[in-house]
Design a protein around this motif. Structure first.
Motif, PDB file in Angstrom:
ATOM      1  N   GLN A 201       1.041  -1.179   0.368  1.00  0.00           N
ATOM      2  CA  GLN A 201       0.251  -0.060   0.016  1.00  0.00           C
ATOM      3  C   GLN A 201       0.826   0.870   0.132  1.00  0.00           C
ATOM      4  O   GLN A 201       1.915   1.531   0.938  1.00  0.00           O
ATOM      5  CB  GLN A 201      -1.102  -0.015   0.972  1.00  0.00           C
ATOM      6  CG  GLN A 201      -1.915   1.368   1.640  1.00  0.00           C
ATOM      7  CD  GLN A 201      -2.889   1.573   2.722  1.00  0.00           C
ATOM      8  OE1 GLN A 201      -2.959   0.145   3.231  1.00  0.00           O
ATOM      9  NE2 GLN A 201      -3.065   2.637   3.103  1.00  0.00           N
ATOM     10  N   ASP A 202       0.485   2.566  -0.613  1.00  0.00           N
ATOM     11  CA  ASP A 202       1.455   3.298  -0.980  1.00  0.00           C
ATOM     12  C   ASP A 202       0.887   4.438   0.727  1.00  0.00           C
ATOM     13  O   ASP A 202       0.084   4.269   1.256  1.00  0.00           O
ATOM     14  CB  ASP A 202       0.837   4.351  -1.936  1.00  0.00           C
ATOM     15  CG  ASP A 202       1.048   4.334  -3.085  1.00  0.00           C
ATOM     16  OD1 ASP A 202       1.542   3.362  -3.280  1.00  0.00           O
ATOM     17  OD2 ASP A 202       0.456   4.466  -3.875  1.00  0.00           O
ATOM     18  N   VAL A 203       2.363   4.580   1.288  1.00  0.00           N
ATOM     19  CA  VAL A 203       2.090   5.102   2.479  1.00  0.00           C
ATOM     20  C   VAL A 203       2.862   7.231   2.815  1.00  0.00           C
ATOM     21  O   VAL A 203       2.290   7.380   3.481  1.00  0.00           O
ATOM     22  CB  VAL A 203       2.355   4.402   3.450  1.00  0.00           C
ATOM     23  CG1 VAL A 203       2.635   3.121   3.889  1.00  0.00           C
ATOM     24  CG2 VAL A 203       4.084   4.278   3.204  1.00  0.00           C
ATOM     25  N   VAL A 204       3.700   7.218   1.641  1.00  0.00           N
ATOM     26  CA  VAL A 204       4.157   8.356   1.950  1.00  0.00           C
ATOM     27  C   VAL A 204       3.915   8.847   0.093  1.00  0.00           C
ATOM     28  O   VAL A 204       4.621   7.725  -0.449  1.00  0.00           O
ATOM     29  CB  VAL A 204       5.537   8.474   2.705  1.00  0.00           C
ATOM     30  CG1 VAL A 204       6.266   9.405   2.043  1.00  0.00           C
ATOM     31  CG2 VAL A 204       5.592   7.799   3.684  1.00  0.00           C
ATOM     32  N   VAL A 205       4.117  10.090   0.132  1.00  0.00           N
ATOM     33  CA  VAL A 205       4.775  10.085  -1.502  1.00  0.00           C
ATOM     34  C   VAL A 205       5.674  11.133  -1.406  1.00  0.00           C
ATOM     35  O   VAL A 205       5.502  12.460  -0.949  1.00  0.00           O
ATOM     36  CB  VAL A 205       3.422  10.918  -2.594  1.00  0.00           C
ATOM     37  CG1 VAL A 205       3.511  11.704  -4.251  1.00  0.00           C
ATOM     38  CG2 VAL A 205       2.415   9.831  -2.213  1.00  0.00           C
ATOM     39  N   LEU A 206       6.298  10.991  -2.233  1.00  0.00           N
ATOM     40  CA  LEU A 206       7.559  12.016  -2.091  1.00  0.00           C
ATOM     41  C   LEU A 206       8.335  12.290  -3.527  1.00  0.00           C
ATOM     42  O   LEU A 206       7.725  12.390  -4.594  1.00  0.00           O
ATOM     43  CB  LEU A 206       8.912  10.723  -2.336  1.00  0.00           C
ATOM     44  CG  LEU A 206       9.690  10.051  -1.264  1.00  0.00           C
ATOM     45  CD1 LEU A 206      10.811   9.438  -1.160  1.00  0.00           C
ATOM     46  CD2 LEU A 206       9.455  10.683   0.519  1.00  0.00           C
ATOM     47  N   GLU A 207       8.855  13.512  -3.435  1.00  0.00           N
ATOM     48  CA  GLU A 207       8.872  13.702  -4.668  1.00  0.00           C
ATOM     49  C   GLU A 207      10.379  14.090  -4.780  1.00  0.00           C
ATOM     50  O   GLU A 207      11.151  14.893  -3.543  1.00  0.00           O
ATOM     51  CB  GLU A 207       8.909  16.052  -4.878  1.00  0.00           C
ATOM     52  CG  GLU A 207       9.200  16.594  -6.329  1.00  0.00           C
ATOM     53  CD  GLU A 207       9.029  17.774  -6.135  1.00  0.00           C
ATOM     54  OE1 GLU A 207       8.719  17.990  -7.528  1.00  0.00           O
ATOM     55  OE2 GLU A 207       8.606  18.221  -5.346  1.00  0.00           O
ATOM     56  N   SER A 208      11.186  13.462  -5.713  1.00  0.00           N
ATOM     57  CA  SER A 208      12.652  13.321  -6.211  1.00  0.00           C
ATOM     58  C   SER A 208      12.648  13.578  -8.056  1.00  0.00           C
ATOM     59  O   SER A 208      12.054  12.914  -9.082  1.00  0.00           O
ATOM     60  CB  SER A 208      12.307  12.335  -5.964  1.00  0.00           C
ATOM     61  OG  SER A 208      14.199  12.081  -6.609  1.00  0.00           O
ATOM     62  N   MET A 209      13.512  14.147  -8.891  1.00  0.00           N
ATOM     63  CA  MET A 209      13.767  15.054 -10.184  1.00  0.00           C
ATOM     64  C   MET A 209      12.901  15.284 -10.629  1.00  0.00           C
ATOM     65  O   MET A 209      12.103  15.025 -11.673  1.00  0.00           O
ATOM     66  CB  MET A 209      14.440  13.457 -10.623  1.00  0.00           C
ATOM     67  CG  MET A 209      15.473  13.699  -9.721  1.00  0.00           C
ATOM     68  SD  MET A 209      16.711  11.119 -10.374  1.00  0.00           S
ATOM     69  CE  MET A 209      15.557  11.396 -12.385  1.00  0.00           C
ATOM     70  N   LYS A 210      11.203  16.121  -9.722  1.00  0.00           N
ATOM     71  CA  LYS A 210      10.525  16.657 -10.344  1.00  0.00           C
ATOM     72  C   LYS A 210       9.104  15.744 -10.290  1.00  0.00           C
ATOM     73  O   LYS A 210       8.407  15.560 -11.288  1.00  0.00           O
ATOM     74  CB  LYS A 210      10.324  17.666 -11.208  1.00  0.00           C
ATOM     75  CG  LYS A 210      12.031  18.770 -11.245  1.00  0.00           C
ATOM     76  CD  LYS A 210      11.624  19.794 -11.889  1.00  0.00           C
ATOM     77  CE  LYS A 210      12.460  20.570 -11.819  1.00  0.00           C
ATOM     78  NZ  LYS A 210      12.867  21.795 -12.566  1.00  0.00           N
ATOM     79  N   MET A 211       9.580  14.500 -10.101  1.00  0.00           N
ATOM     80  CA  MET A 211       8.600  13.131 -10.438  1.00  0.00           C
ATOM     81  C   MET A 211       8.266  13.068  -9.203  1.00  0.00           C
ATOM     82  O   MET A 211       8.476  12.999  -7.821  1.00  0.00           O
ATOM     83  CB  MET A 211       9.081  11.945 -10.636  1.00  0.00           C
ATOM     84  CG  MET A 211       9.998  12.508 -12.489  1.00  0.00           C
ATOM     85  SD  MET A 211      10.253  10.982 -13.350  1.00  0.00           S
ATOM     86  CE  MET A 211      10.841   9.456 -11.999  1.00  0.00           C
ATOM     87  N   GLU A 212       6.212  12.890  -8.970  1.00  0.00           N
ATOM     88  CA  GLU A 212       6.275  12.765  -7.792  1.00  0.00           C
ATOM     89  C   GLU A 212       5.986  10.597  -7.690  1.00  0.00           C
ATOM     90  O   GLU A 212       5.374   9.883  -8.662  1.00  0.00           O
ATOM     91  CB  GLU A 212       4.743  12.535  -7.232  1.00  0.00           C
ATOM     92  CG  GLU A 212       3.983  14.032  -7.486  1.00  0.00           C
ATOM     93  CD  GLU A 212       2.746  14.179  -7.130  1.00  0.00           C
ATOM     94  OE1 GLU A 212       2.434  13.056  -7.134  1.00  0.00           O
ATOM     95  OE2 GLU A 212       2.268  16.080  -7.473  1.00  0.00           O
ATOM     96  N   VAL A 213       6.887  10.355  -6.712  1.00  0.00           N
ATOM     97  CA  VAL A 213       6.985   8.642  -6.293  1.00  0.00           C
ATOM     98  C   VAL A 213       6.271   8.631  -4.990  1.00  0.00           C
ATOM     99  O   VAL A 213       6.962   9.146  -4.449  1.00  0.00           O
ATOM    100  CB  VAL A 213       8.356   9.172  -5.692  1.00  0.00           C
ATOM    101  CG1 VAL A 213       8.836   7.321  -6.103  1.00  0.00           C
ATOM    102  CG2 VAL A 213       9.637   9.413  -7.267  1.00  0.00           C
TER     103      VAL A 213
END
Length: 64
Positions: A20-32
């Motif tokens: 399950q998705d628990v956190v959303v990161l921004e890395s290199m201008k992408m949502e991960v």
């Protein structure tokens, strides 16, 4: 993957399923999205939006 926390999708006391998705990161201008590695109850959230995290950092603690 290192990045900035955009959102935390779980709360202490909630339950999550493996994958399950628990956190959303921004890395290199992408949502991960970051997924849970196991199922369980959320006992602690170590990050909040705006925090910078590195690969291998603990984001949440789960209890089976």
């Amino acid at each position: 993957m290192a990045g900035t926390v955009l959102s935390v999708l779980v709360e202490v006391g909630g339950t999550v399923a493996d994958g399950q998705d628990v956190v959303v990161l921004e890395s290199m201008k992408m949502e991960v999205p970051v997924q849970a590695e196991a199922s369980g109850k959320v006992v602690k959230v170590h990050v909040q939006p705006g925090d910078f995290v590195n690969e291998g950092d603990v984001l949440i603690d789960l209890e089976a």
